[in-house]
Design an enzyme around this catalytic site. Structure first.
Site, PDB file in Angstrom:
ATOM      1  N   ASP A  23      60.017  75.308  33.581  1.00 34.29           N
ATOM      2  CA  ASP A  23      61.242  75.640  34.042  1.00 34.29           C
ATOM      3  C   ASP A  23      62.162  74.442  34.292  1.00 34.29           C
ATOM      4  O   ASP A  23      61.682  73.222  34.322  1.00 34.29           O
ATOM      5  CB  ASP A  23      61.105  76.281  35.214  1.00 34.29           C
ATOM      6  CG  ASP A  23      62.303  76.867  35.853  1.00 34.29           C
ATOM      7  OD1 ASP A  23      63.460  77.033  34.995  1.00 34.29           O
ATOM      8  OD2 ASP A  23      62.587  77.169  37.024  1.00 34.29           O
ATOM      9  N   ASN A  25      65.041  73.232  32.386  1.00 31.34           N
ATOM     10  CA  ASN A  25      65.627  72.622  31.111  1.00 31.34           C
ATOM     11  C   ASN A  25      67.374  72.643  31.399  1.00 31.34           C
ATOM     12  O   ASN A  25      67.825  71.578  30.810  1.00 31.34           O
ATOM     13  CB  ASN A  25      65.419  73.644  29.757  1.00 31.34           C
ATOM     14  CG  ASN A  25      64.028  73.491  29.291  1.00 31.34           C
ATOM     15  OD1 ASN A  25      63.198  72.709  29.924  1.00 31.34           O
ATOM     16  ND2 ASN A  25      63.853  74.510  28.315  1.00 31.34           N
ATOM     17  N   GLY A  26      67.897  73.728  31.705  1.00 30.49           N
ATOM     18  CA  GLY A  26      69.151  73.859  31.934  1.00 30.49           C
ATOM     19  C   GLY A  26      69.709  72.628  33.057  1.00 30.49           C
ATOM     20  O   GLY A  26      70.670  71.969  32.704  1.00 30.49           O
ATOM     21  N   HIS A  40      67.222  72.552  26.114  1.00 27.96           N
ATOM     22  CA  HIS A  40      66.128  73.287  25.661  1.00 27.96           C
ATOM     23  C   HIS A  40      65.634  72.720  24.433  1.00 27.96           C
ATOM     24  O   HIS A  40      64.252  72.742  24.187  1.00 27.96           O
ATOM     25  CB  HIS A  40      66.636  74.940  25.116  1.00 27.96           C
ATOM     26  CG  HIS A  40      67.236  75.812  26.296  1.00 27.96           C
ATOM     27  ND1 HIS A  40      66.572  75.784  27.236  1.00 27.96           N
ATOM     28  CD2 HIS A  40      68.420  76.278  26.518  1.00 27.96           C
ATOM     29  CE1 HIS A  40      67.058  76.796  28.179  1.00 27.96           C
ATOM     30  NE2 HIS A  40      68.058  76.909  27.766  1.00 27.96           N
ATOM     31  N   LEU A 134      41.875  74.283  21.003  1.00 22.60           N
ATOM     32  CA  LEU A 134      42.499  74.722  21.977  1.00 22.60           C
ATOM     33  C   LEU A 134      43.286  76.350  21.652  1.00 22.60           C
ATOM     34  O   LEU A 134      43.795  76.518  20.697  1.00 22.60           O
ATOM     35  CB  LEU A 134      43.977  73.849  22.281  1.00 22.60           C
ATOM     36  CG  LEU A 134      44.866  74.311  23.368  1.00 22.60           C
ATOM     37  CD1 LEU A 134      44.147  74.303  24.542  1.00 22.60           C
ATOM     38  CD2 LEU A 134      46.209  73.582  23.122  1.00 22.60           C
TER      39      LEU A 134
HETATM   40  C1  IPE Z   1      61.176  81.500  34.265  1.00 17.28           C
HETATM   41  O1  IPE Z   1      62.012  80.745  34.317  1.00 17.28           O
HETATM   42  C2  IPE Z   1      60.708  81.822  32.750  1.00 17.28           C
HETATM   43  C3  IPE Z   1      60.730  80.891  31.976  1.00 17.28           C
HETATM   44  C4  IPE Z   1      60.255  79.515  32.148  1.00 17.28           C
HETATM   45  C5  IPE Z   1      60.553  81.121  30.520  1.00 17.28           C
HETATM   46  P1  IPE Z   1      63.504  81.393  34.773  1.00 17.28           P
HETATM   47  O2  IPE Z   1      64.434  79.993  34.957  1.00 17.28           O
HETATM   48  O3  IPE Z   1      63.721  82.282  33.832  1.00 17.28           O
HETATM   49  O4  IPE Z   1      63.136  81.674  36.353  1.00 17.28           O
HETATM   50  P2  IPE Z   1      64.262  82.220  37.640  1.00 17.28           P
HETATM   51  O5  IPE Z   1      65.287  82.882  37.030  1.00 17.28           O
HETATM   52  O6  IPE Z   1      64.610  80.851  38.162  1.00 17.28           O
HETATM   53  O7  IPE Z   1      63.157  82.921  38.473  1.00 17.28           O
HETATM   54  C1  IPE Z   2      63.684  76.952  31.292  1.00 10.38           C
HETATM   55  O1  IPE Z   2      64.469  76.256  31.753  1.00 10.38           O
HETATM   56  C2  IPE Z   2      63.586  77.732  29.984  1.00 10.38           C
HETATM   57  C3  IPE Z   2      63.793  79.171  30.107  1.00 10.38           C
HETATM   58  C4  IPE Z   2      63.773  79.937  31.055  1.00 10.38           C
HETATM   59  C5  IPE Z   2      64.159  79.724  28.788  1.00 10.38           C
HETATM   60  P1  IPE Z   2      65.905  77.134  32.205  1.00 10.38           P
HETATM   61  O2  IPE Z   2      66.879  77.418  31.158  1.00 10.38           O
HETATM   62  O3  IPE Z   2      65.468  78.456  33.280  1.00 10.38           O
HETATM   63  O4  IPE Z   2      66.555  75.830  32.969  1.00 10.38           O
HETATM   64  P2  IPE Z   2      67.009  76.098  34.457  1.00 10.38           P
HETATM   65  O5  IPE Z   2      66.074  76.468  35.507  1.00 10.38           O
HETATM   66  O6  IPE Z   2      68.167  76.654  34.385  1.00 10.38           O
HETATM   67  O7  IPE Z   2      67.441  74.577  34.972  1.00 10.38           O
HETATM   68 MG    MG Z   3      64.997  78.296  35.064  1.00 10.36          MG
END
Ligand code: IPE
Ligand code: IPE
Ligand code: MG
Length: 247
Positions: A23, A25-26, A40, A134
């Site tokens: 989690d 990346n954004g 991403h 693995l």
């Molecule tokens: C969980 O992350 C799913 C993945 C890492 C693929 P999210 O960013 O989607 O989860 P929430 O929305 O913060 O709970």
């Molecule tokens: C995790 O990073 C990747 C996916 C859920 C696909 P996010 O895209 O959720 O990044 P944040 O949590 O918004 O920073």
């Molecule tokens: Mg996220």
């Protein structure tokens, strides 16, 4: 099956079966003034390194949460970027994964993915199926509740057709009907980016997992940091409901 039997053997004191909620990346991108898609992309590069580290450390399995059933709610553009990166990962990494003798398996709702992607995924699974290194499980369009619903429906059909006796349904029956069938439950679940929630990941399988919530966003989660988190697990005592002396 007793819960303590689901715990995998530790490798050099490290957990053998590890799952990661990748989690952040954004946020990683936004903090740098970059579009979320850049986060991403950085995340995929990080995944490649972490998989290699897991294989080098001799872990039995690594399960990564790449895209959830809820992530379909994101804007179309972001979903497209994620699917494109995912497709590229599968195409580009197959040789390297095969070379490191990794076995790849995808868990999730395949029918929601484009047909060409499903074919590429199936080819990767087939090509690496005989490997003894693995086990890499990639969760795409994965949701633990969807997985459990699917298992319930499958068992219900078997009961209705007289092939399954309801009295004989035990924990092992449920485990065998999940998408993760045959894979040892995680000993440790790591979530990056400081969020302390499960977000519908491996709810049944992680009943007795240890959890590590780390502050770094996924693109900043280095192999060194990964090792540190695994080593900190070695110091924990898992009691499985018993008292210390009994373990
Ligand atoms: C969980 O992350 C799913 C993945 C890492 C693929 P999210 O960013 O989607 O989860 P929430 O929305 O913060 O709970
Ligand atoms: C995790 O990073 C990747 C996916 C859920 C696909 P996010 O895209 O959720 O990044 P944040 O949590 O918004 O920073
Ligand atoms: Mg996220």
């Amino acid at each position: 099956m007793n819960l303590d039997e689901t715990a995998g053997p530790a490798v050099n004191g490290l957990p053998a079966n590890v799952a990661i909620i990748m989690d952040g990346n954004g946020r990683w991108a936004q903090r740098r003034g970059l579009p979320r898609s850049a986060g991403h992309l950085a995340g995929v590069n990080r995944l490649r390194e972490i998989v290699r580290t897991a294989a080098e450390l001799g872990l039995e399995s690594l399960t990564v949460f790449a895209f959830s059933t809820e992530n379909w709610r994101r804007p179309d553009y972001e979903v497209e970027v994620l699917m494109r990166l995912f497709r590229r990962f599968v195409v580009r990494e197959v040789d390297e994964l095969d070379r490191m003798r990794a076995r790849v398996r995808f868990i999730g709702q395949r029918d929601r993915l484009p047909a060409d992607l499903r074919r590429t995924m199936a080819q990767m699974e087939l090509r690496t199926a005989g490997n003894d290194g693995l086990l890499l499980q990639v969760a795409v369009s994965y949701g633990a509740r969807a997985e459990m619903l699917d298992a319930v429906r499958r068992m219900a059909v078997e009961v209705a057709e007289g092939r399954l006796d309801p009295d004989k349904i035990d924990e092992a029956t449920v485990s065998q009907n999940l998408w993760t069938a045959g894979v040892t439950d995680p000993d440790l679940v790591i979530r990056t980016s400081g969020e302390m929630r499960i977000s519908n990941f491996l709810l049944w399988q992680s009943a007795y997992a240890e959890y590590a919530f780390v502050e770094e966003c996924w693109p900043d989660f280095t192999p060194e940091r990964f090792r540190e988190v695994l080593e900190s697990f070695a110091a924990r005592e898992r009691r499985f409901g018993a008292v210390s002396a009994a373990v």
